[in-house]
Scaffold this active site. Structure first.
Site, PDB file in Angstrom:
ATOM      1  N   ARG A   1       0.855  -1.189   0.000  1.00  0.00           N
ATOM      2  CA  ARG A   1       0.000   0.000   0.000  1.00  0.00           C
ATOM      3  C   ARG A   1       0.891   1.239   0.000  1.00  0.00           C
ATOM      4  NH1 ARG A   1      -2.740   2.980   4.698  1.00  0.00           N
ATOM      5  NH2 ARG A   1      -3.808   4.563   3.490  1.00  0.00           N
TER       6      ARG A   1
ATOM      7  N   HIS B   1      -2.854  11.000   0.436  1.00  0.00           N
ATOM      8  CA  HIS B   1      -2.296  10.764   1.761  1.00  0.00           C
ATOM      9  C   HIS B   1      -1.618  12.064   2.216  1.00  0.00           C
ATOM     10  CE1 HIS B   1      -0.989   7.320   4.585  1.00  0.00           C
ATOM     11  NE2 HIS B   1      -0.682   8.448   5.198  1.00  0.00           N
TER      12      HIS B   1
ATOM     13  N   GLU C   1      -7.263   8.488   6.251  1.00  0.00           N
ATOM     14  CA  GLU C   1      -7.529   9.102   7.562  1.00  0.00           C
ATOM     15  C   GLU C   1      -8.024  10.541   7.491  1.00  0.00           C
ATOM     16  OE1 GLU C   1      -4.068   8.764  10.013  1.00  0.00           O
ATOM     17  OE2 GLU C   1      -4.199   6.595  10.190  1.00  0.00           O
TER      18      GLU C   1
ATOM     19  N   ASN D   1      -7.341   1.963   9.766  1.00  0.00           N
ATOM     20  CA  ASN D   1      -6.036   2.176  10.404  1.00  0.00           C
ATOM     21  C   ASN D   1      -6.247   2.204  11.909  1.00  0.00           C
ATOM     22  OD1 ASN D   1      -5.048   2.494   7.843  1.00  0.00           O
ATOM     23  ND2 ASN D   1      -4.446   4.638   8.079  1.00  0.00           N
TER      24      ASN D   1
ATOM     25  N   TYR E   1      -4.266   1.826  15.838  1.00  0.00           N
ATOM     26  CA  TYR E   1      -3.008   1.767  16.584  1.00  0.00           C
ATOM     27  C   TYR E   1      -3.190   1.540  18.078  1.00  0.00           C
ATOM     28  CZ  TYR E   1      -0.525   3.381  12.427  1.00  0.00           C
ATOM     29  OH  TYR E   1       0.001   3.470  11.168  1.00  0.00           O
TER      30      TYR E   1
ATOM     31  N   GLU F   1      -3.500  -0.162   8.182  1.00  0.00           N
ATOM     32  CA  GLU F   1      -2.315   0.243   8.954  1.00  0.00           C
ATOM     33  C   GLU F   1      -2.453  -0.265  10.371  1.00  0.00           C
ATOM     34  OE1 GLU F   1      -1.267   4.436   9.109  1.00  0.00           O
ATOM     35  OE2 GLU F   1      -1.655   4.673   6.964  1.00  0.00           O
TER      36      GLU F   1
END
Ligand code: NAG
Length: 520
Positions: free
Chosen positions: A113, A158, A203, A345, A347, A416
């Protein structure tokens, strides 16, 4: 397949019933047998395993071969990132992409990606002046990937907006939806034969809030309480326009899929016994993810709870209309259902507690909730090199289930997930990152095997250390270390690269006699 599922589930329950050993857990902080026990099993056969990067963070060559400046070039050249660092050279992937691909081959990934730099392709922002050398660069990269048998997943945006478009208001200008659609059209036409997985935006919550609410990211505009909502409104329409364009003009001949990547934390009530904490945590999940997910994956509109919250707060602030713009009925019909999969994504997890924060005098996204976010610094594992990044693996499984419950049984790619360390000498023994990957991928496996979440792939962030936006080179997310002091930008694998390669090769964590995940 079904039998294998059943075996895995039975094995999991046996594990829970029999007494748990230390080696059944990755983190000594998380040893709730029902929640945290390591499970064995594998992902579906065609599971996508990848690594992710982004153009501004790795390419360098910021003004080479006709590229125009982006808002991040301007922002960093104004000294706005950590130690006034910039990505003028970064990992030099503009010149070293073949080395990057050789690293991917070693990892054994099936997918890569990466993102296209809009100002490299259209230096003036508009689609009537194409930079052929920009197109050629990405064509070479795509050819080399196909030669290496690696499937590209390509992000159109991005965060590196052409500066000339920011000079016209950037994403706060509604016309941007049209400009973006024209850029997307050009990219589908130029690269669509080679690209079967497209992402419109990466995002949007993060670049709206950090770029146009707090102003700590490019373009650096602290338009608190208003800017991010205006940006989001235009971005959602831009996404929908690009999706329809692909659907109507290219899908039949090119046969690809197109969607959006959303950032999602998991929000856990700080005090699970408090009704107020539970309500704010729920609101946080429905707003952080739902701001963009509800229009696209839901009913074409913002979540009701978000509209109410901002309308109420606007009233308190003596405003005659809500600070959140409204979609027309035509907008909603255009936006609803513009997805082929869900790109996530993820985290970390936050704790949320009730606290009155709404002010009569100061409008701010972060104060709309009457809540306060924190992390459990005492009982969670050590944070990463990014102070916001605590490893809380079970949050991923909860979030995947939340997505399934809220937006239906949509195919999900984890686009991600990863762990940083701080600045310092090269340390290839990155045990904290290894633990993070094993634990998070294992939670993804539980979501797939036990909760039947429709999980299609997993992308590690990131292939290599790179320019971490406002944090410059101080937060290192790479499976490969990059030496930014050396003009050659040498790459060195960390131990996590070997561990990730092994997980990919095994397609998860197969049950083997005598297997112990700690030996991976
Ligand atoms: C908005 O205000 C109304 C009326 O005071 C209240 O019933 C509702 O719960 C509020 N909504 C939110 C999300 O705060």
């Amino acid at each position: 397949m079904a039998v294998l599922h059943l075996l895995a589930i039975v094995a999991f329950h046996l594990l829970i019933i029999s007494e748990a050993k230390d080696s059944d857990f990755i983190y000594k902080e998380f040893t709730n047998p029902k929640r945290d026990t390591f499970v064995y099993g594998t992902f579906p056969k065609d599971f996508a395993w990848g690594v992710a990067t982004a153009s501004y963070q790795i390419e360098g060559a910021w003004d080479a071969d006709g590229k125009g400046p982006s808002i991040w070039d301007t922002f960093t050249h104004n000294g706005r990132s950590h130690k006034k660092q910039n990505a003028d050279v970064a990992c030099d992937s503009y010149n070293k992409y073949e080395e990057d691909i050789a690293m991917m081959k070693k990892l054994g990934v099936s997918h890569y990606r990466f993102s296209l730099s809009w100002p490299r392709i259209l230096p003036k922002g508009f689609a009537n002046e194409v930079n052929r050398e920009g197109i050629e660069y990405y064509k070479k990269l795509l050819d080399a990937l196909h030669k290496a048998n690696i499937e590209p997943m390509v992000t159109l945006y991005h965060w590196d907006l052409p500066q000339v478009l920011q000079d016209m208001g950037g994403w706060e200008n509604e016309m941007m939806a049209n400009y973006f659609a024209a850029y997307a059209d050009l990219c589908f036409q130029a690269f669509g034969e080679q690209v079967k997985l497209w992402i419109t935006f990466n995002e949007p919550t993060i670049f709206s809030l950090f770029g146009y609410e707090l102003g700590t990211d490019a373009p650096g505009l602290p338009h608190n309480g208003y800017g991010a909502y205006r940006v989001g409104h235009t971005v959602i329409k831009a996404h929908a326009k690009a999706w329809h364009l692909y659907d109507q003009k290219y899908r039949k001949s090119q046969g690809g899929k197109i969607s959006i990547v959303l950032h999602g934390n998991w929000f856990e009530p700080k005090n699970p016994d408090s009704e107020f904490d539970r309500a704010v945590a729920e609101k946080a999940s429905y707003v952080e993810l739902g701001w963009f997910a509800n229009p696209i994956f839901g009913d074409g509109d913002y979540p009701a709870i978000m509209k109410d919250m901002i309308a109420n707060n606007s009233r308190i602030q003596q405003l005659s209309t809500s600070r959140l713009p409204e979609f027309t009925e035509d907008d909603k019909r255009m936006i609803e259902g513009t997805f082929d999969f869900f790109g996530l994504n993820h985290y970390t997890t936050n704790l949320v507690a009730h606290k009155p924060t709404v002010s009569e005098h100061f409008a701010s996204f972060f104060m709309e909730f009457n809540g306060e976010m924190s992390q459990d610094k005492e009982s969670w594992p050590e944070p990463a090199g990014s102070p916001w990044l605590y490893p809380v693996p079970w949050g991923l499984r909860k979030l995947l289930n939340h997505i399934k419950q809220t937006y239906g049984d949509v195919p999900i790619y984890i686009t991600e997930n990863g762990f940083s360390e701080g600045e310092g000498p090269l340390n290839t023994k990155d045990t904290a990152r290894i633990n993070y990957y094993k634990a998070y991928i294992n939670e993804a496996l539980k979501a797939y095997l036990i909760d039947s979440v429709n999980l299609k792939g997993y992308f590690a962030w990131s292939l290599m250390d790179n320019f971490e936006w406002r944090s410059g080179y101080s937060e290192r997310f790479g499976l490969y270390h990059v030496d930014f002091e050396d003009p050659e930008r040498p790459r060195t694998p960390r131990e996590s690269a070997n561990v990730y390669a092994k997980i990919i090769k095994n397609n998860g964590f197969p049950v083997q006699a005598g297997t112990d995940h700690t030996e991976l």
